[in-house]
Motif scaffolding. Structure first.
Motif, PDB file in Angstrom:
ATOM      1  N   GLY A 279      -3.941 -13.262   4.187  1.00  0.00           N
ATOM      2  CA  GLY A 279      -4.047 -13.273   5.445  1.00  0.00           C
ATOM      3  C   GLY A 279      -2.863 -13.562   6.203  1.00  0.00           C
ATOM      4  N   GLN A 280      -1.712 -13.866   5.723  1.00  0.00           N
ATOM      5  CA  GLN A 280      -0.615 -14.158   6.274  1.00  0.00           C
ATOM      6  C   GLN A 280       0.112 -12.981   6.811  1.00  0.00           C
ATOM      7  OE1 GLN A 280       1.993 -17.102   3.888  1.00  0.00           O
ATOM      8  NE2 GLN A 280       0.441 -16.459   2.276  1.00  0.00           N
ATOM      9  N   LEU A 281      -0.538 -11.531   6.525  1.00  0.00           N
ATOM     10  CA  LEU A 281      -0.018 -10.442   7.218  1.00  0.00           C
ATOM     11  C   LEU A 281      -1.051  -9.567   7.572  1.00  0.00           C
ATOM     12  CD1 LEU A 281       3.034  -9.314   4.875  1.00  0.00           C
ATOM     13  CD2 LEU A 281       3.567 -10.270   7.100  1.00  0.00           C
ATOM     14  N   ASP A 282      -1.142  -9.050   8.786  1.00  0.00           N
ATOM     15  CA  ASP A 282      -2.054  -8.134   9.399  1.00  0.00           C
ATOM     16  C   ASP A 282      -1.955  -6.559   8.866  1.00  0.00           C
ATOM     17  OD1 ASP A 282      -3.352 -10.244  10.647  1.00  0.00           O
ATOM     18  OD2 ASP A 282      -1.980  -9.894  12.474  1.00  0.00           O
ATOM     19  N   MET A 283      -0.851  -6.187   8.177  1.00  0.00           N
ATOM     20  CA  MET A 283      -0.351  -5.100   7.873  1.00  0.00           C
ATOM     21  C   MET A 283       0.423  -4.825   7.059  1.00  0.00           C
ATOM     22  SD  MET A 283       1.626  -1.924   8.467  1.00  0.00           S
ATOM     23  CE  MET A 283       2.288  -2.036   9.976  1.00  0.00           C
ATOM     24  N   ILE A 284       0.415  -3.821   6.026  1.00  0.00           N
ATOM     25  CA  ILE A 284       1.592  -3.837   5.082  1.00  0.00           C
ATOM     26  C   ILE A 284       1.690  -2.243   4.954  1.00  0.00           C
ATOM     27  CG2 ILE A 284       1.549  -5.884   3.758  1.00  0.00           C
ATOM     28  CD1 ILE A 284      -0.014  -4.573   1.416  1.00  0.00           C
ATOM     29  N   GLU A 300      -8.969   0.876  -0.048  1.00  0.00           N
ATOM     30  CA  GLU A 300      -8.692  -0.276   0.510  1.00  0.00           C
ATOM     31  C   GLU A 300      -7.251  -0.063   1.110  1.00  0.00           C
ATOM     32  OE1 GLU A 300      -9.079  -4.181  -1.971  1.00  0.00           O
ATOM     33  OE2 GLU A 300      -9.640  -2.657  -3.161  1.00  0.00           O
ATOM     34  N   ALA A 301      -6.433   1.006   0.390  1.00  0.00           N
ATOM     35  CA  ALA A 301      -5.220   1.403   0.930  1.00  0.00           C
ATOM     36  C   ALA A 301      -5.482   2.917   1.350  1.00  0.00           C
ATOM     37  CB  ALA A 301      -4.152   1.377   0.004  1.00  0.00           C
ATOM     38  N   LYS A 302      -4.823   2.977   2.685  1.00  0.00           N
ATOM     39  CA  LYS A 302      -5.100   4.461   3.287  1.00  0.00           C
ATOM     40  C   LYS A 302      -3.867   5.146   3.223  1.00  0.00           C
ATOM     41  CE  LYS A 302      -8.740   3.024   5.026  1.00  0.00           C
ATOM     42  NZ  LYS A 302     -10.225   3.070   4.420  1.00  0.00           N
ATOM     43  N   VAL A 303      -4.181   6.446   3.021  1.00  0.00           N
ATOM     44  CA  VAL A 303      -3.012   7.502   3.040  1.00  0.00           C
ATOM     45  C   VAL A 303      -2.901   8.450   4.088  1.00  0.00           C
ATOM     46  CG1 VAL A 303      -1.677   9.213   1.453  1.00  0.00           C
ATOM     47  CG2 VAL A 303      -2.928   7.495   0.492  1.00  0.00           C
ATOM     48  N   PHE A 525       7.876  15.248  -0.759  1.00  0.00           N
ATOM     49  CA  PHE A 525       7.425  15.200   0.581  1.00  0.00           C
ATOM     50  C   PHE A 525       6.564  14.094   0.914  1.00  0.00           C
ATOM     51  CE2 PHE A 525       8.404  19.925   0.415  1.00  0.00           C
ATOM     52  CZ  PHE A 525       9.549  19.704   0.756  1.00  0.00           C
ATOM     53  N   SER A 526       6.996  13.233   1.628  1.00  0.00           N
ATOM     54  CA  SER A 526       6.306  11.827   1.866  1.00  0.00           C
ATOM     55  C   SER A 526       4.694  11.955   2.328  1.00  0.00           C
ATOM     56  CB  SER A 526       7.133  10.766   2.659  1.00  0.00           C
ATOM     57  OG  SER A 526       8.612  10.990   2.253  1.00  0.00           O
ATOM     58  N   THR A 527       4.210  10.671   1.972  1.00  0.00           N
ATOM     59  CA  THR A 527       3.074  10.316   2.721  1.00  0.00           C
ATOM     60  C   THR A 527       3.243   8.759   3.063  1.00  0.00           C
ATOM     61  OG1 THR A 527       1.959   9.715   0.615  1.00  0.00           O
ATOM     62  CG2 THR A 527       1.329  11.844   1.451  1.00  0.00           C
ATOM     63  N   LYS A 528       2.419   8.221   4.114  1.00  0.00           N
ATOM     64  CA  LYS A 528       2.244   6.855   4.216  1.00  0.00           C
ATOM     65  C   LYS A 528       1.236   6.254   3.553  1.00  0.00           C
ATOM     66  CE  LYS A 528       4.108   7.941   8.880  1.00  0.00           C
ATOM     67  NZ  LYS A 528       4.103   7.619  10.335  1.00  0.00           N
ATOM     68  N   VAL A 529       1.519   5.254   2.992  1.00  0.00           N
ATOM     69  CA  VAL A 529       0.559   4.405   2.284  1.00  0.00           C
ATOM     70  C   VAL A 529       0.321   3.227   2.902  1.00  0.00           C
ATOM     71  CG1 VAL A 529      -0.317   3.479   0.082  1.00  0.00           C
ATOM     72  CG2 VAL A 529       0.776   5.896   0.114  1.00  0.00           C
ATOM     73  N   PHE A 530      -0.675   2.536   3.489  1.00  0.00           N
ATOM     74  CA  PHE A 530      -0.431   1.241   4.070  1.00  0.00           C
ATOM     75  C   PHE A 530      -1.995   0.659   3.988  1.00  0.00           C
ATOM     76  CE2 PHE A 530      -1.968   4.771   6.909  1.00  0.00           C
ATOM     77  CZ  PHE A 530      -3.146   4.348   7.505  1.00  0.00           C
ATOM     78  N   MET A 531      -1.987  -0.672   4.403  1.00  0.00           N
ATOM     79  CA  MET A 531      -2.990  -1.514   4.447  1.00  0.00           C
ATOM     80  C   MET A 531      -3.447  -2.347   5.948  1.00  0.00           C
ATOM     81  SD  MET A 531      -3.590  -2.715   0.454  1.00  0.00           S
ATOM     82  CE  MET A 531      -5.272  -3.502   0.530  1.00  0.00           C
ATOM     83  N   ASP A 532      -4.474  -1.862   6.684  1.00  0.00           N
ATOM     84  CA  ASP A 532      -4.541  -2.925   7.802  1.00  0.00           C
ATOM     85  C   ASP A 532      -5.701  -3.775   7.574  1.00  0.00           C
ATOM     86  OD1 ASP A 532      -2.721  -1.387   8.795  1.00  0.00           O
ATOM     87  OD2 ASP A 532      -3.981  -0.158  10.020  1.00  0.00           O
ATOM     88  N   GLN A 533      -5.609  -5.205   8.060  1.00  0.00           N
ATOM     89  CA  GLN A 533      -6.678  -6.086   7.856  1.00  0.00           C
ATOM     90  C   GLN A 533      -7.800  -5.507   8.953  1.00  0.00           C
ATOM     91  OE1 GLN A 533      -6.809  -8.507   6.150  1.00  0.00           O
ATOM     92  NE2 GLN A 533      -4.925  -9.564   5.640  1.00  0.00           N
ATOM     93  N   PRO A 534      -9.268  -5.678   8.535  1.00  0.00           N
ATOM     94  CA  PRO A 534     -10.432  -5.168   8.891  1.00  0.00           C
ATOM     95  C   PRO A 534     -10.598  -5.335  10.517  1.00  0.00           C
ATOM     96  CG  PRO A 534     -10.798  -6.074   6.930  1.00  0.00           C
ATOM     97  CD  PRO A 534      -9.531  -6.559   6.942  1.00  0.00           C
ATOM     98  N   ASN A 535      -9.712  -6.550  10.925  1.00  0.00           N
ATOM     99  CA  ASN A 535     -10.108  -7.012  12.270  1.00  0.00           C
ATOM    100  C   ASN A 535      -8.889  -6.497  13.424  1.00  0.00           C
ATOM    101  OD1 ASN A 535      -8.076  -8.680  10.938  1.00  0.00           O
ATOM    102  ND2 ASN A 535      -8.397 -10.300  12.971  1.00  0.00           N
ATOM    103  N   VAL A 536      -8.001  -5.467  12.521  1.00  0.00           N
ATOM    104  CA  VAL A 536      -6.860  -5.162  13.647  1.00  0.00           C
ATOM    105  C   VAL A 536      -7.276  -3.518  13.540  1.00  0.00           C
ATOM    106  CG1 VAL A 536      -4.218  -4.595  13.444  1.00  0.00           C
ATOM    107  CG2 VAL A 536      -5.197  -7.092  12.475  1.00  0.00           C
ATOM    108  N   LYS A 537      -7.153  -3.052  14.786  1.00  0.00           N
ATOM    109  CA  LYS A 537      -7.191  -1.858  15.240  1.00  0.00           C
ATOM    110  C   LYS A 537      -5.881  -1.169  15.941  1.00  0.00           C
ATOM    111  CE  LYS A 537     -11.223  -1.639  12.911  1.00  0.00           C
ATOM    112  NZ  LYS A 537     -11.163  -1.153  11.526  1.00  0.00           N
ATOM    113  N   GLY A 538      -5.815   0.207  15.962  1.00  0.00           N
ATOM    114  CA  GLY A 538      -4.973   0.516  17.046  1.00  0.00           C
ATOM    115  C   GLY A 538      -3.526   0.703  16.622  1.00  0.00           C
ATOM    116  N   ILE A 539      -3.142   0.447  15.492  1.00  0.00           N
ATOM    117  CA  ILE A 539      -1.893   0.890  14.938  1.00  0.00           C
ATOM    118  C   ILE A 539      -1.588   2.196  14.964  1.00  0.00           C
ATOM    119  CG2 ILE A 539       0.073   0.403  13.068  1.00  0.00           C
ATOM    120  CD1 ILE A 539      -0.982  -2.160  12.369  1.00  0.00           C
TER     121      ILE A 539
END
Length: 557
Positions: A279-284, A300-303, A525-539
């Motif tokens: 919980g020290q980071l809200d997104m990676i 858990e990780a989105k693409v 050709f790239s993709t974005k792989v990321f993780m957002d905390q469940p309580n964080v929306k709108g990035i």
């Protein structure tokens, strides 16, 4: 080439939305008049309960931003901070369309060359009003040859900008004019339907004329930075952290639903993941390679798709890459699909050309799909034959030493190590690896000091010419001394061709010349792989554009 499912979504939805507004075809050129107000808080979904206005978004910047002077930074790290602290005439919304920002409206002349922007009432973080004079000063400053900004080429669509930047024109010849305090007029040398999209790039953010002229080091510390965006600088501990606080003087402050942003600079993916897990980071924005497949498969990780390419540049003036056949050998001697499946693991597509997927053709279809492949993946026998031929042409019995350089990152290191093994196995070539910290790496690559170096090119704006113009002779984005007069002339013709069908044909012709010269090793050709905390929306992650945190909502836990 068959278009992959993820890229189909990008080109038919996200990028079509961008280019329908920014003009990928004559029929989709900007309306002759366009006006409105910038969107208020855009729908972001449930943020896990009521948004917490006192919360701070916790992020990882990984490294020190090279510069927070808008046209000087011109890298993903600097742009991430700049997009939160500053704002230009237009801003991309959640649908990736340019919307009024510092400009409350604009109009476009019948010939598509003159844009007239009407600025809204807004203030700098020091209380000064943001004026059209600030924008005129900023735009001309981008191409001032004394500044040597790496992003200057983005302004070349403005009449007189390229001439001034190259020393054959003057600042007065750059056709940007503050008509009055609130009216800015910009005249292009040829119609460019994607110009509004270009203006959302941090390079075109305004700067406070009075502040910049009085303090050349204004962008180097929190105490001296003056900004105009959703957030303002609170603290900057170099190489450690950046802290922002909501800017209550921002014109659209009601859309900002949280208190600020705290960035740390941790350039280790395992440590970063542990910080996210606790919980020290809200997104990676990246996850450890050994966990990537598991996290993606579990959801858990989105693409998400991204109009970008990952590749290695070959410096054409440094042996052995002064020889085209040796360059081709290095491009053919790697197994991209194996690299993607076992190392990168983000559902990327092997790059067998230069321009990525995601750019719709004026008459339908995707630029990459229409252009097809230029090389074969893992073409070992042809690679060996080309290496032998190149060495005979140069009179070499032993290949000159080759050093692959990448910026410090676990992911870049893993890719480099696998490439090193492939070159040894497939070509019998021993390649040395070296890593450099981001700022040092970027400085040396821009100075053309690196022989064989890693790059990622995300699109600066929504048009394939963005990828082609970078390798014109002596272009600041070139970095590898590539030069081909026929290619240069073709890119210049592309820039001045109004008919979109003809322009796209010319872009395919230019890419063919480029790939025949092969000054780079396209990898994927790239993709974005990321993780957002469940309580964080709108990035908002744009397929073409900078990460945007303006509309984030942080739910109360």
């Amino acid at each position: 080439m068959k278009l992959q499912k993820g890229w189909k979504l990008l080109s038919t939805a996200a990028l079509v939305a961008v280019l329908a507004v920014t003009g990928c075809s004559q029929s989709a050129a900007p309306a002759k008049t366009g006006e409105g107000t910038a969107p208020a808080a855009q729908p972001t979904g449930d943020a896990g309960g009521q948004a917490d206005a006192t919360a701070r978004l916790k992020l990882n910047l990984k490294t020190e931003p090279p510069s927070l002077d808008p046209p000087k930074g011109f890298d993903s790290t600097s742009n991430e901070v700049l997009n939160a602290t500053m704002e230009g005439l237009a801003r991309l919304d959640k649908d990736h369309k340019p919307q009024p920002a510092m400009a409350e409206k604009w109009s476009v002349s019948e010939d598509g060359k003159t844009y007239t922007f009407t600025l809204r009432d807004s203030k700098w973080s020091n209380g000064d009003p943001v004026t059209a004079q600030d924008f005129e000063f900023a735009f001309k400053r981008i191409v001032d040859p004394n500044n040597a900004f790496p992003s200057a080429f983005l302004a070349y669509y403005i009449e007189g900008a390229e001439e001034y930047n190259k020393g054959t024109g003057t600042a007065d010849g750059v056709k940007v004019k503050a008509v009055d305090e609130k009216t800015l007029e910009v005249h292009l040398k040829a119609p460019a339907g994607f110009f509004l999209h270009i203006l959302t790039q941090p390079t075109f953010f305004p700067v406070n004329k009075k502040v910049v002229e009085s303090n050349p080091k204004w962008a180097e510390n929190a105490s001296s930075i003056v900004t105009n965006g959703p957030f303002k600088m609170e603290d900057w501990v170099h190489d450690q952290s950046v802290k922002l606080v909501k800017n209550d003087g921002y014109w659209d402050r009601d859309s900002v639903k949280y208190a600020g942003i705290d960035w740390v600079m941790v350039n280790d993916e395992n440590t970063q993941y542990q910080m996210y897990s606790t919980g020290q980071l809200d997104m990676i924005q990246t996850v450890p390679n050994d966990l990537k497949k598991k996290l993606i498969d579990s959801g858990e990780a989105k693409v998400e798709s991204e109009a970008a390419i990952y590749y290695y540049r070959m410096n054409t003036e440094m042996p052995p890459f002064n020889n085209v056949n040796i360059r081709k050998a290095f491009a053919l001697a790697i197994d991209r699909q194996t690299l993607i499946d076992n190392v990168v693991q983000g559902k990327q597509a092997p790059a067998l050309a230069h321009v990525p997927f995601g750019f719709p053709e004026p008459e339908g279809g995707d630029f990459r799909e229409k252009g097809g492949d230029f090389i074969k993946d893992n073409d070992i026998e042809q690679a060996k034959a080309l290496l032998k031929k190149g060495m005979e042409e140069e009179g070499w019995t032993t290949l000159p030493p080759v050093t692959m350089t990448y910026n410090t990152s676990d992911a870049h290191k893993a890719i480099a190590q696998v490439l090193q093994e492939m070159y040894k196995k497939n070509l019998g070539v021993d390649v040395k690896l070296e890593n450099k910290e981001w700022k040092v790496f970027l400085d040396e690559q821009r100075a053309r000091k690196l022989q064989f170096s890693r790059s990622t090119i995300p699109a600066d704006y929504g048009d394939p010419v963005n990828y082609l113009e970078l390798f014109v002779t002596d272009h600041p984005g070139n970095r590898i001394n590539y030069s081909n007069k026929e290619y240069d002339a073709l890119v210049e013709k592309i820039r001045n061709t109004a008919n979109e069908t003809e322009r796209f044909k010319l872009m395919h012709d230019a890419e063919k010349i480029f790939m025949e010269d092969m000054p780079l090793v396209p990898i994927y050709f790239s993709t974005k792989v990321f993780m957002d905390q469940p309580n964080v929306k709108g990035i908002i992650r744009h397929p073409v554009g900078t990460l945007d945190y303006k509309w984030v909502e942080i739910g109360k836990k």
